[in-house]
Motif scaffolding. Structure first.
Motif, PDB file in Angstrom:
ATOM      1  N   GLU A   1       0.864  -1.185   0.000  1.00  0.00           N
ATOM      2  CA  GLU A   1       0.000   0.000   0.000  1.00  0.00           C
ATOM      3  C   GLU A   1       0.902   1.237   0.000  1.00  0.00           C
ATOM      4  OE1 GLU A   1      -2.893   0.237   3.051  1.00  0.00           O
ATOM      5  OE2 GLU A   1      -4.040  -1.501   2.363  1.00  0.00           O
ATOM      6  N   VAL A   2       0.984   1.908  -1.135  1.00  0.00           N
ATOM      7  CA  VAL A   2       1.772   3.138  -1.229  1.00  0.00           C
ATOM      8  C   VAL A   2       0.875   4.293  -0.803  1.00  0.00           C
ATOM      9  CG1 VAL A   2       3.136   4.616  -2.733  1.00  0.00           C
ATOM     10  CG2 VAL A   2       3.080   2.146  -3.140  1.00  0.00           C
ATOM     11  N   TYR A   3       1.241   4.948   0.287  1.00  0.00           N
ATOM     12  CA  TYR A   3       0.364   5.990   0.837  1.00  0.00           C
ATOM     13  C   TYR A   3       0.917   7.406   0.672  1.00  0.00           C
ATOM     14  CZ  TYR A   3       3.487   5.812   4.929  1.00  0.00           C
ATOM     15  OH  TYR A   3       4.580   5.842   5.764  1.00  0.00           O
TER      16      TYR A   3
ATOM     17  N   TYR B   1      14.583   8.676 -20.364  1.00  0.00           N
ATOM     18  CA  TYR B   1      13.887   8.028 -19.266  1.00  0.00           C
ATOM     19  C   TYR B   1      14.212   8.806 -18.016  1.00  0.00           C
ATOM     20  CZ  TYR B   1      12.511   4.137 -22.192  1.00  0.00           C
ATOM     21  OH  TYR B   1      11.919   3.383 -23.169  1.00  0.00           O
ATOM     22  N   ARG B   2      13.216   8.991 -17.179  1.00  0.00           N
ATOM     23  CA  ARG B   2      13.364   9.829 -15.990  1.00  0.00           C
ATOM     24  C   ARG B   2      12.838   9.074 -14.771  1.00  0.00           C
ATOM     25  NH1 ARG B   2      15.803  11.945 -19.670  1.00  0.00           N
ATOM     26  NH2 ARG B   2      15.483  14.044 -20.501  1.00  0.00           N
ATOM     27  N   GLY B   3      13.326   9.465 -13.588  1.00  0.00           N
ATOM     28  CA  GLY B   3      12.889   8.810 -12.354  1.00  0.00           C
ATOM     29  C   GLY B   3      12.776   9.806 -11.220  1.00  0.00           C
ATOM     30  N   ILE B   4      11.991   9.432 -10.236  1.00  0.00           N
ATOM     31  CA  ILE B   4      11.772  10.279  -9.065  1.00  0.00           C
ATOM     32  C   ILE B   4      13.087  10.501  -8.316  1.00  0.00           C
ATOM     33  CG2 ILE B   4      11.174   8.272  -7.668  1.00  0.00           C
ATOM     34  CD1 ILE B   4       9.268  10.009  -6.071  1.00  0.00           C
ATOM     35  N   ALA B   5      13.243  11.687  -7.750  1.00  0.00           N
ATOM     36  CA  ALA B   5      14.356  11.998  -6.844  1.00  0.00           C
ATOM     37  C   ALA B   5      13.742  12.302  -5.487  1.00  0.00           C
ATOM     38  CB  ALA B   5      15.170  13.180  -7.369  1.00  0.00           C
ATOM     39  N   GLY B   6      13.486  11.255  -4.738  1.00  0.00           N
ATOM     40  CA  GLY B   6      12.792  11.421  -3.466  1.00  0.00           C
ATOM     41  C   GLY B   6      12.563  10.086  -2.799  1.00  0.00           C
ATOM     42  N   THR B   7      11.380   9.928  -2.211  1.00  0.00           N
ATOM     43  CA  THR B   7      11.094   8.750  -1.386  1.00  0.00           C
ATOM     44  C   THR B   7       9.690   8.240  -1.662  1.00  0.00           C
ATOM     45  OG1 THR B   7      12.532   9.632   0.351  1.00  0.00           O
ATOM     46  CG2 THR B   7      11.033   7.874   0.987  1.00  0.00           C
ATOM     47  N   VAL B   8       9.535   6.926  -1.663  1.00  0.00           N
ATOM     48  CA  VAL B   8       8.222   6.282  -1.753  1.00  0.00           C
ATOM     49  C   VAL B   8       7.909   5.687  -0.383  1.00  0.00           C
ATOM     50  CG1 VAL B   8       6.849   4.470  -2.843  1.00  0.00           C
ATOM     51  CG2 VAL B   8       8.524   5.760  -4.197  1.00  0.00           C
ATOM     52  N   HIS B   9       6.770   6.066   0.182  1.00  0.00           N
ATOM     53  CA  HIS B   9       6.359   5.587   1.501  1.00  0.00           C
ATOM     54  C   HIS B   9       5.271   4.532   1.326  1.00  0.00           C
ATOM     55  CE1 HIS B   9       8.467   9.047   3.351  1.00  0.00           C
ATOM     56  NE2 HIS B   9       7.992   9.722   2.310  1.00  0.00           N
ATOM     57  N   TYR B  10       5.445   3.390   1.990  1.00  0.00           N
ATOM     58  CA  TYR B  10       4.468   2.321   1.791  1.00  0.00           C
ATOM     59  C   TYR B  10       4.363   1.422   3.009  1.00  0.00           C
ATOM     60  CZ  TYR B  10       8.401  -0.902   0.860  1.00  0.00           C
ATOM     61  OH  TYR B  10       9.527  -1.669   0.960  1.00  0.00           O
ATOM     62  N   HIS B  11       3.245   0.698   3.073  1.00  0.00           N
ATOM     63  CA  HIS B  11       3.056  -0.375   4.044  1.00  0.00           C
ATOM     64  C   HIS B  11       3.122  -1.701   3.305  1.00  0.00           C
ATOM     65  CE1 HIS B  11       0.796   2.813   6.468  1.00  0.00           C
ATOM     66  NE2 HIS B  11       1.829   2.470   7.210  1.00  0.00           N
ATOM     67  N   MET B  12       3.609  -2.728   3.994  1.00  0.00           N
ATOM     68  CA  MET B  12       3.742  -4.052   3.388  1.00  0.00           C
ATOM     69  C   MET B  12       3.230  -5.104   4.343  1.00  0.00           C
ATOM     70  SD  MET B  12       5.478  -7.144   3.445  1.00  0.00           S
ATOM     71  CE  MET B  12       6.910  -6.822   4.460  1.00  0.00           C
ATOM     72  N   ARG B  13       2.555  -6.111   3.775  1.00  0.00           N
ATOM     73  CA  ARG B  13       2.246  -7.313   4.519  1.00  0.00           C
ATOM     74  C   ARG B  13       2.285  -8.499   3.553  1.00  0.00           C
ATOM     75  NH1 ARG B  13      -4.236  -7.280   5.937  1.00  0.00           N
ATOM     76  NH2 ARG B  13      -5.026  -7.396   3.805  1.00  0.00           N
ATOM     77  N   TRP B  14       2.507  -9.673   4.093  1.00  0.00           N
ATOM     78  CA  TRP B  14       2.490 -10.868   3.263  1.00  0.00           C
ATOM     79  C   TRP B  14       1.075 -11.109   2.768  1.00  0.00           C
ATOM     80  CZ3 TRP B  14       6.714 -13.966   2.070  1.00  0.00           C
ATOM     81  CH2 TRP B  14       7.899 -13.639   2.726  1.00  0.00           C
ATOM     82  N   LYS B  15       0.967 -11.559   1.531  1.00  0.00           N
ATOM     83  CA  LYS B  15      -0.332 -11.845   0.935  1.00  0.00           C
ATOM     84  C   LYS B  15      -0.739 -13.258   1.339  1.00  0.00           C
ATOM     85  CE  LYS B  15      -3.675 -11.128  -2.227  1.00  0.00           C
ATOM     86  NZ  LYS B  15      -4.645 -10.049  -2.200  1.00  0.00           N
TER      87      LYS B  15
END
Length: 407
Positions: free
Chosen positions: A156-158, A290-304
């Motif tokens: 879940e990317v929040y 091609y370009r990419g973000i310069a920063g941070t991705v914040h997310y939650h993770m759990r096993w499926k």
């Protein structure tokens, strides 16, 4: 951005007593510009008139802060360099004319930007790009990139953290990679975008808010709803600034096969940079790869983990394994008495040892896009041990089904 101007930090003190630190602003400035230009820029950003601004240049080398310098109105015609401001300088802004309502709003905005969603069932992670905003070599209105889940996880990317002059920031999420369904014929007339295109279909706006400038220092853009990425899935994000210039969002150039950032669960892959004050505009703007973000991705993770309600979301091998385990020790009479596999009702099943998404999947080297049609026979399970507990509706004792190595 590295090599372009210099960056200063300003702390806005907006507490009701004039002493509470409430928000940081990071600005790119030209040291030859007058102090009054900086004050006017602050007026446009936080609605404090220049006459009510008290700027103090902090001397961080003095622990007792006795050498801090007030930049009084008499210095407005001097350049920032003549005022003693250098790259990385720290200033505080005391807002004498700020209303109580405005103070409260600034404090609330700062508080909201630091809120972190708490979910006891998920672990929180922050994935930084390999190139920071301070070292990024581009800036413009938009950055489009892919996020790929690396394993049997539910992501879940929040939020994302980005830097730039920002302004109105909108974030769009897509249920597929950015390259999917892209037009084969370019829509723009700009020659330097002749190879780049982007489909407008499948994008949903998940964030839309105004942000103050934060040059070289990414700030968190929290989504109204998270972007869900299932096991081994790939989804796209599009961050856009509505400013009418090329300073909206800082980002970095990459090769097509590069990885922008990666950890144990998530991989960030390069996409497109976008010019144009309106999202998806390829008439007054264009795309470059091609370009990419310069920063941070914040997310939650759990096993499926497998549940009866989400049975169809799992791979074919695991679904067959579950069916095998339910049948292996249940005779037909018991099955009929409990209405199992006869009337289509969903039995009350819980897993005592969670079956994760990839447990019964084939090895990577055995997977093929040209798979044989599955047999109608119930497959024989030959890997991993799973216990499923079946609480029969009318039985006093639950029935335990144990499958170990297919026996």
């Amino acid at each position: 951005m590295a090599g372009r101007g210099c960056t200063i930090s300003i702390k806005v003190l907006g507490g009701t007593n004039g002493q509470g630190e409430t928000e940081d602003i990071s600005l790119p400035v030209a040291l030859h510009s007058p102090l009054e230009v900086l004050k006017q820029q602050l007026h446009e950003l936080i609605s404090i008139a220049p006459r009510n601004q008290v700027l103090i240049l902090c001397d961080l080398s003095d622990p007792e802060r006795n050498s801090d310098r007030v930049l009084s109105a008499g210095l407005d015609s001097l350049s920032l360099r003549e005022c003693g401001i250098r790259s990385g300088a720290m200033l505080t802004l005391h807002a004498l004319g700020m209303t109580a309502e405005r103070k409260q709003q600034i404090m609330q905005d700062a508080f909201n930007s630091k809120l972190t969603a708490v979910d006891p069932n998920r672990q929180a992670f922050a994935l930084d790009s390999h190139v920071s905003a301070a070292d990024a070599n581009h800036s413009y209105n938009g950055i489009i990139f892919d996020l790929e889940c690396k394993g049997p996880y539910e992501i879940e990317v929040y939020a994302v953290s980005i830097a730039g002059m920002l302004g109105r920031v909108r974030v769009f999420a897509r249920d597929r990679p950015w390259e999917a369904d892209k037009p084969t014929v370019r829509q723009t007339q700009h020659w330097w975008a002749h190879r780049e295109s982007l489909s407008r279909h499948g994008w949903d706006c998940i964030a839309d808010k105004f942000y103050r400038p934060s040059w070289d220092k990414p700030i968190e853009i929290r989504f109204n709803r998270p972007l869900i990425i299932g096991p081994h899935q790939r989804r796209a994000l599009y961050c856009h600034s509505g400013l009418p210039d090329d300073l909206g969002i800082q980002y970095q150039s990459y090769a097509k096969t590069d990885v922008v950032g990666e950890d144990d669960h998530l991989r960030v892959l390069p996409g497109l940079g976008h010019t144009g004050a309106q999202p998806f505009d390829d008439v007054n703007g264009w795309y470059r790869s091609y370009r990419g973000i310069a920063g941070t991705v914040h997310y939650h993770m759990r096993w499926k983990g497998w549940t009866p309600q989400r049975h169809l979301e799992f791979p074919e091998e695991l679904r067959h394994a579950v069916r095998t385990m339910l049948l292996c020790n249940v005779d037909s009479a018991m099955a009929r008495s409990m209405s199992i596999l006869y009337n289509g009702q969903t039995p009350p099943i819980t897993t005592t040892s969670s079956s994760h998404h990839d447990w019964f999947d084939r090895p990577v080297d055995e997977r093929s896009s040209k798979r044989k049609k599955p047999s109608s026979e119930v497959p024989f399970v030959s890997s991993l041990s799973v216990m499923v507990v079946w609480a029969a509706p009318h039985d006093t004792c639950p029935l335990s089904l144990v499958c170990s190595n297919g026996r």
